[in-house]
Design a protein around this motif. Structure first.
Motif, PDB file in Angstrom:
ATOM      1  N   VAL A 128       0.890  -1.110   0.130  1.00 49.44           N
ATOM      2  CA  VAL A 128       0.369   0.034   0.075  1.00 49.44           C
ATOM      3  C   VAL A 128       0.359   0.666  -0.456  1.00 49.44           C
ATOM      4  CG1 VAL A 128      -1.851   1.432   1.182  1.00 49.44           C
ATOM      5  CG2 VAL A 128      -1.896  -0.800   1.287  1.00 49.44           C
ATOM      6  N   ASN A 129       0.583   1.897  -1.144  1.00 54.89           N
ATOM      7  CA  ASN A 129       1.880   3.044  -1.483  1.00 54.89           C
ATOM      8  C   ASN A 129       1.607   4.300  -0.591  1.00 54.89           C
ATOM      9  OD1 ASN A 129       3.308   1.059  -3.277  1.00 54.89           O
ATOM     10  ND2 ASN A 129       1.767   2.661  -4.809  1.00 54.89           N
ATOM     11  N   VAL A 130       2.688   4.667   0.171  1.00 52.15           N
ATOM     12  CA  VAL A 130       2.809   5.830   0.800  1.00 52.15           C
ATOM     13  C   VAL A 130       2.290   6.986  -0.118  1.00 52.15           C
ATOM     14  CG1 VAL A 130       4.079   5.082   2.785  1.00 52.15           C
ATOM     15  CG2 VAL A 130       4.694   6.082   0.606  1.00 52.15           C
ATOM     16  N   LEU A 131       2.605   8.394   0.525  1.00 55.97           N
ATOM     17  CA  LEU A 131       2.201   9.623  -0.390  1.00 55.97           C
ATOM     18  C   LEU A 131       3.980   9.491  -0.670  1.00 55.97           C
ATOM     19  CD1 LEU A 131       0.654  12.044   1.775  1.00 55.97           C
ATOM     20  CD2 LEU A 131      -0.305  10.090   0.308  1.00 55.97           C
ATOM     21  N   SER A 157       8.353  15.317  -6.190  1.00 58.64           N
ATOM     22  CA  SER A 157       8.322  13.810  -6.952  1.00 58.64           C
ATOM     23  C   SER A 157       7.732  14.172  -8.734  1.00 58.64           C
ATOM     24  CB  SER A 157       8.025  13.412  -6.418  1.00 58.64           C
ATOM     25  OG  SER A 157       8.039  11.644  -7.572  1.00 58.64           O
ATOM     26  N   THR A 158       8.226  14.139  -9.703  1.00 60.27           N
ATOM     27  CA  THR A 158       7.212  13.935 -10.609  1.00 60.27           C
ATOM     28  C   THR A 158       6.655  11.700 -11.371  1.00 60.27           C
ATOM     29  OG1 THR A 158       9.444  13.576 -11.975  1.00 60.27           O
ATOM     30  CG2 THR A 158       8.497  16.351 -11.388  1.00 60.27           C
ATOM     31  N   MET A 159       7.380  11.057  -9.807  1.00 59.13           N
ATOM     32  CA  MET A 159       6.888  10.253 -10.570  1.00 59.13           C
ATOM     33  C   MET A 159       6.114   9.193 -11.110  1.00 59.13           C
ATOM     34  SD  MET A 159       8.580   6.902  -8.289  1.00 59.13           S
ATOM     35  CE  MET A 159       7.563   7.868  -7.082  1.00 59.13           C
ATOM     36  N   GLY A 160       5.570   8.654 -11.923  1.00 61.24           N
ATOM     37  CA  GLY A 160       4.403   7.702 -12.376  1.00 61.24           C
ATOM     38  C   GLY A 160       4.433   9.237 -13.304  1.00 61.24           C
ATOM     39  N   GLY A 161       4.758  10.158 -13.761  1.00 61.04           N
ATOM     40  CA  GLY A 161       4.260  11.584 -14.753  1.00 61.04           C
ATOM     41  C   GLY A 161       3.357  12.265 -14.095  1.00 61.04           C
ATOM     42  N   GLN A 162       3.088  12.371 -12.447  1.00 62.24           N
ATOM     43  CA  GLN A 162       2.677  13.342 -11.927  1.00 62.24           C
ATOM     44  C   GLN A 162       2.756  14.516 -11.433  1.00 62.24           C
ATOM     45  OE1 GLN A 162       2.871  11.245  -8.416  1.00 62.24           O
ATOM     46  NE2 GLN A 162       4.609  12.069  -7.459  1.00 62.24           N
ATOM     47  N   GLU A 163       2.119  15.646 -11.368  1.00 62.59           N
ATOM     48  CA  GLU A 163       2.803  16.898 -11.307  1.00 62.59           C
ATOM     49  C   GLU A 163       3.260  17.216  -9.614  1.00 62.59           C
ATOM     50  OE1 GLU A 163       2.688  19.555 -12.938  1.00 62.59           O
ATOM     51  OE2 GLU A 163       2.694  18.409 -15.024  1.00 62.59           O
ATOM     52  N   PRO A 164       4.175  17.626  -9.433  1.00 59.32           N
ATOM     53  CA  PRO A 164       4.575  18.226  -8.264  1.00 59.32           C
ATOM     54  C   PRO A 164       3.654  18.796  -7.558  1.00 59.32           C
ATOM     55  CG  PRO A 164       6.185  18.302  -9.955  1.00 59.32           C
ATOM     56  CD  PRO A 164       5.287  18.129 -10.140  1.00 59.32           C
ATOM     57  N   THR A 165       3.247  18.154  -6.250  1.00 60.06           N
ATOM     58  CA  THR A 165       2.853  18.935  -4.930  1.00 60.06           C
ATOM     59  C   THR A 165       3.107  20.028  -4.330  1.00 60.06           C
ATOM     60  OG1 THR A 165       2.925  17.811  -3.129  1.00 60.06           O
ATOM     61  CG2 THR A 165       1.211  17.411  -4.284  1.00 60.06           C
ATOM     62  N   GLY A 166       4.299  20.127  -4.251  1.00 56.75           N
ATOM     63  CA  GLY A 166       4.700  21.376  -3.905  1.00 56.75           C
ATOM     64  C   GLY A 166       4.593  21.218  -2.918  1.00 56.75           C
ATOM     65  N   LEU A 167       3.945  20.064  -1.031  1.00 59.55           N
ATOM     66  CA  LEU A 167       3.628  20.157  -0.411  1.00 59.55           C
ATOM     67  C   LEU A 167       5.471  20.186   0.460  1.00 59.55           C
ATOM     68  CD1 LEU A 167       0.269  18.226  -0.553  1.00 59.55           C
ATOM     69  CD2 LEU A 167       1.035  20.753   0.472  1.00 59.55           C
ATOM     70  N   SER A 168       5.426  20.260   2.038  1.00 63.75           N
ATOM     71  CA  SER A 168       6.701  20.204   2.360  1.00 63.75           C
ATOM     72  C   SER A 168       6.633  18.740   3.060  1.00 63.75           C
ATOM     73  CB  SER A 168       6.604  20.588   3.256  1.00 63.75           C
ATOM     74  OG  SER A 168       5.234  20.360   4.440  1.00 63.75           O
ATOM     75  N   TYR A 169       7.920  18.075   3.157  1.00 59.07           N
ATOM     76  CA  TYR A 169       7.908  16.666   4.006  1.00 59.07           C
ATOM     77  C   TYR A 169       7.272  16.481   4.857  1.00 59.07           C
ATOM     78  CZ  TYR A 169       9.944  12.335   4.864  1.00 59.07           C
ATOM     79  OH  TYR A 169       9.815  10.993   5.857  1.00 59.07           O
ATOM     80  N   PRO A 170       7.448  17.678   6.004  1.00 55.94           N
ATOM     81  CA  PRO A 170       6.228  17.606   7.161  1.00 55.94           C
ATOM     82  C   PRO A 170       5.136  16.685   7.605  1.00 55.94           C
ATOM     83  CG  PRO A 170       8.162  19.007   7.901  1.00 55.94           C
ATOM     84  CD  PRO A 170       8.161  18.366   6.326  1.00 55.94           C
ATOM     85  N   GLU A 171       4.255  18.070   5.944  1.00 56.20           N
ATOM     86  CA  GLU A 171       3.110  17.623   6.086  1.00 56.20           C
ATOM     87  C   GLU A 171       2.578  16.104   5.238  1.00 56.20           C
ATOM     88  OE1 GLU A 171       1.140  21.446   4.027  1.00 56.20           O
ATOM     89  OE2 GLU A 171       2.840  21.741   3.646  1.00 56.20           O
ATOM     90  N   LEU A 172       4.153  16.135   4.298  1.00 51.57           N
ATOM     91  CA  LEU A 172       3.037  14.651   3.154  1.00 51.57           C
ATOM     92  C   LEU A 172       3.112  14.050   4.791  1.00 51.57           C
ATOM     93  CD1 LEU A 172       4.951  14.900   0.213  1.00 51.57           C
ATOM     94  CD2 LEU A 172       2.640  14.712   0.813  1.00 51.57           C
ATOM     95  N   PHE A 173       4.539  13.390   4.915  1.00 49.66           N
ATOM     96  CA  PHE A 173       4.821  12.794   5.782  1.00 49.66           C
ATOM     97  C   PHE A 173       3.726  12.461   7.669  1.00 49.66           C
ATOM     98  CE2 PHE A 173       6.741  10.904  10.478  1.00 49.66           C
ATOM     99  CZ  PHE A 173       7.667   9.614   9.591  1.00 49.66           C
ATOM    100  N   ILE A 199       4.070  -0.740   3.486  1.00 48.61           N
ATOM    101  CA  ILE A 199       4.836   0.540   2.786  1.00 48.61           C
ATOM    102  C   ILE A 199       6.432  -0.239   2.077  1.00 48.61           C
ATOM    103  CG2 ILE A 199       6.771   2.311   3.900  1.00 48.61           C
ATOM    104  CD1 ILE A 199       4.838   2.201   5.445  1.00 48.61           C
ATOM    105  N   GLU A 200       6.419   0.019   1.233  1.00 48.80           N
ATOM    106  CA  GLU A 200       8.130  -0.191   0.312  1.00 48.80           C
ATOM    107  C   GLU A 200       9.014   0.962   0.439  1.00 48.80           C
ATOM    108  OE1 GLU A 200       9.751  -1.548  -4.103  1.00 48.80           O
ATOM    109  OE2 GLU A 200       7.357  -0.363  -4.125  1.00 48.80           O
ATOM    110  N   LEU A 201      10.558   1.023   0.846  1.00 49.66           N
ATOM    111  CA  LEU A 201      11.023   1.742   0.452  1.00 49.66           C
ATOM    112  C   LEU A 201      11.518   1.937  -0.470  1.00 49.66           C
ATOM    113  CD1 LEU A 201      13.596   0.481   3.311  1.00 49.66           C
ATOM    114  CD2 LEU A 201      12.075   1.908   3.410  1.00 49.66           C
ATOM    115  N   HIS A 202      11.340   3.198  -1.172  1.00 51.64           N
ATOM    116  CA  HIS A 202      11.505   4.047  -2.616  1.00 51.64           C
ATOM    117  C   HIS A 202      11.741   4.905  -2.720  1.00 51.64           C
ATOM    118  CE1 HIS A 202      10.371   4.003  -7.052  1.00 51.64           C
ATOM    119  NE2 HIS A 202       9.488   2.446  -6.419  1.00 51.64           N
ATOM    120  N   HIS A 203      12.781   5.357  -4.065  1.00 45.97           N
ATOM    121  CA  HIS A 203      12.900   7.031  -4.249  1.00 45.97           C
ATOM    122  C   HIS A 203      11.678   7.553  -4.566  1.00 45.97           C
ATOM    123  CE1 HIS A 203      13.180   4.237  -7.307  1.00 45.97           C
ATOM    124  NE2 HIS A 203      12.833   5.008  -8.131  1.00 45.97           N
ATOM    125  N   GLY A 204      12.008   8.740  -4.213  1.00 42.71           N
ATOM    126  CA  GLY A 204      11.012   9.690  -4.234  1.00 42.71           C
ATOM    127  C   GLY A 204       9.143   9.674  -4.228  1.00 42.71           C
TER     128      GLY A 204
END
Length: 310
Positions: A108-111, A116-132, A155-160
């Motif tokens: 089950v993927n994390v945010l 990140s533009t992984m998967g062709g998505q647009e970056p959200t611009g949100l900060s790491y603390p918010e996303l975490f 959770i998979e350890l994954h870049h981006g």
């Protein structure tokens, strides 16, 4: 220890072909890719992958998934889901499918990171603390639903993503029930981002170490420098024996922490044809595991269409 293949890495085979071929090669299990993917003129890892089950209608596909898997005499190392923790409807579906199949665990993927533009998505611009913090909140819900179904969300350890390292994943899951949430430690992904020496990283995960993915990668220098004249390096996938990660040392670390469960291969290199690649990977992994002192399963499989053992 048992070995399986994640079908993201077998795009040229249909589910029946993948199960039949992998069983014949001697693999113990399979990890089915589950996602609504884009079409492609040529089967690829991420689009047009023939060995992928659609997310839409997944529960209706459960009998066919079970028939193909058991008919080949294969086990499930888990399901390779792409449902994101903030999409509760999709998470509910993959957890229910995992329980119905008896597959025990599902990714089950994390945010993703804000840039990140992984998967062709647009970056959200949100900060790491918010996303975490948001991911933690969603994963508390995921853990409750996984407990309801009697399965484990991984959770998979994954870049981006917000959990590129073992340290970040342990911090995210701390206090949640390790019977129902865990971590996929991934050698290849960590070579791109989140690298920590394997032994202390595995020790750090402790009860949350639930699953292993093995692939390999390498960094290559591009021909053009950046604006200040410095070298530019990019990462690419590599065959298991040719990347920058030592599979043997990795397995020695797994042996040191007493890991004796599934190792799933997702080899995204294309140097060798698919059938030769998967067969060669199994030989290589068994040899590395034996040299590392791990207990290697040598079970025999029945062919597709015959009666499975047990």
């Amino acid at each position: 220890m048992k070995f399986s293949v994640f079908t993201a890495s077998t795009p040229e085979w249909t589910p029946q072909e993948a199960a039949t071929e992998l069983a014949a090669q001697g693999w113990d299990g399979i990890e089915w890719r589950v996602i609504d993917q884009n079409d492609a003129p040529t089967p690829g890892f991420w689009a047009g992958n023939k060995a992928t089950w659609p997310m839409t209608g997944l529960l209706d596909s459960v009998p066919e998934i079970a028939r193909i898997t058991s008919g080949a005499g294969l086990e499930y190392s888990g399901l390779g889901g792409y449902a994101r923790c903030d999409n509760h409807d999709d998470v509910e579906t993959v957890l229910a499918a995992t329980a119905a199949l008896g597959a025990r665990q599902v990714r089950v993927n994390v945010l993703p990171l804000g840039n990140s533009t992984m998967g062709g998505q647009e970056p959200t611009g949100l900060s790491y603390p918010e996303l975490f913090d948001s991911t933690r909140e969603h994963y508390e819900w995921v853990a409750q639903r996984a407990a309801h179904y009697g399965v484990k969300a991984l959770i998979e350890l994954h870049h981006g993503s917000v959990t590129a390292s073992a340290s970040s994943a342990r911090r995210l899951l701390e206090g949640l029930d390790s019977r129902h949430v865990g971590v996929i430690h991934d050698l290849g992904n960590l070579l791109i981002e989140g690298w920590e020496s394997p032994l202390p990283a595995l020790e750090l995960l402790g009860p949350y170490l639930a699953h292993i993915h093995v692939k390999n990668a390498r960094w290559v220098r591009t021909g053009d420098p950046d604006e200040v004249g410095a070298a530019v390096w990019v990462n690419e996938w590599a065959p298991l024996a040719e990347g920058q990660g030592s599979v043997l040392d990795y397995f020695r670390a797994l042996a040191a922490v007493g890991y004796d469960d599934w190792v799933t291969v997702e080899d995204f290199s294309t140097d060798v044809p698919l059938a030769e690649r998967t067969a060669g990977n199994l030989t290589f992994l068994r040899r590395a595991a034996e040299l590392a002192g791990l207990n290697v399963n040598r079970s025999e499989h029945v062919s597709a269409g015959s009666t499975p053992k047990g």
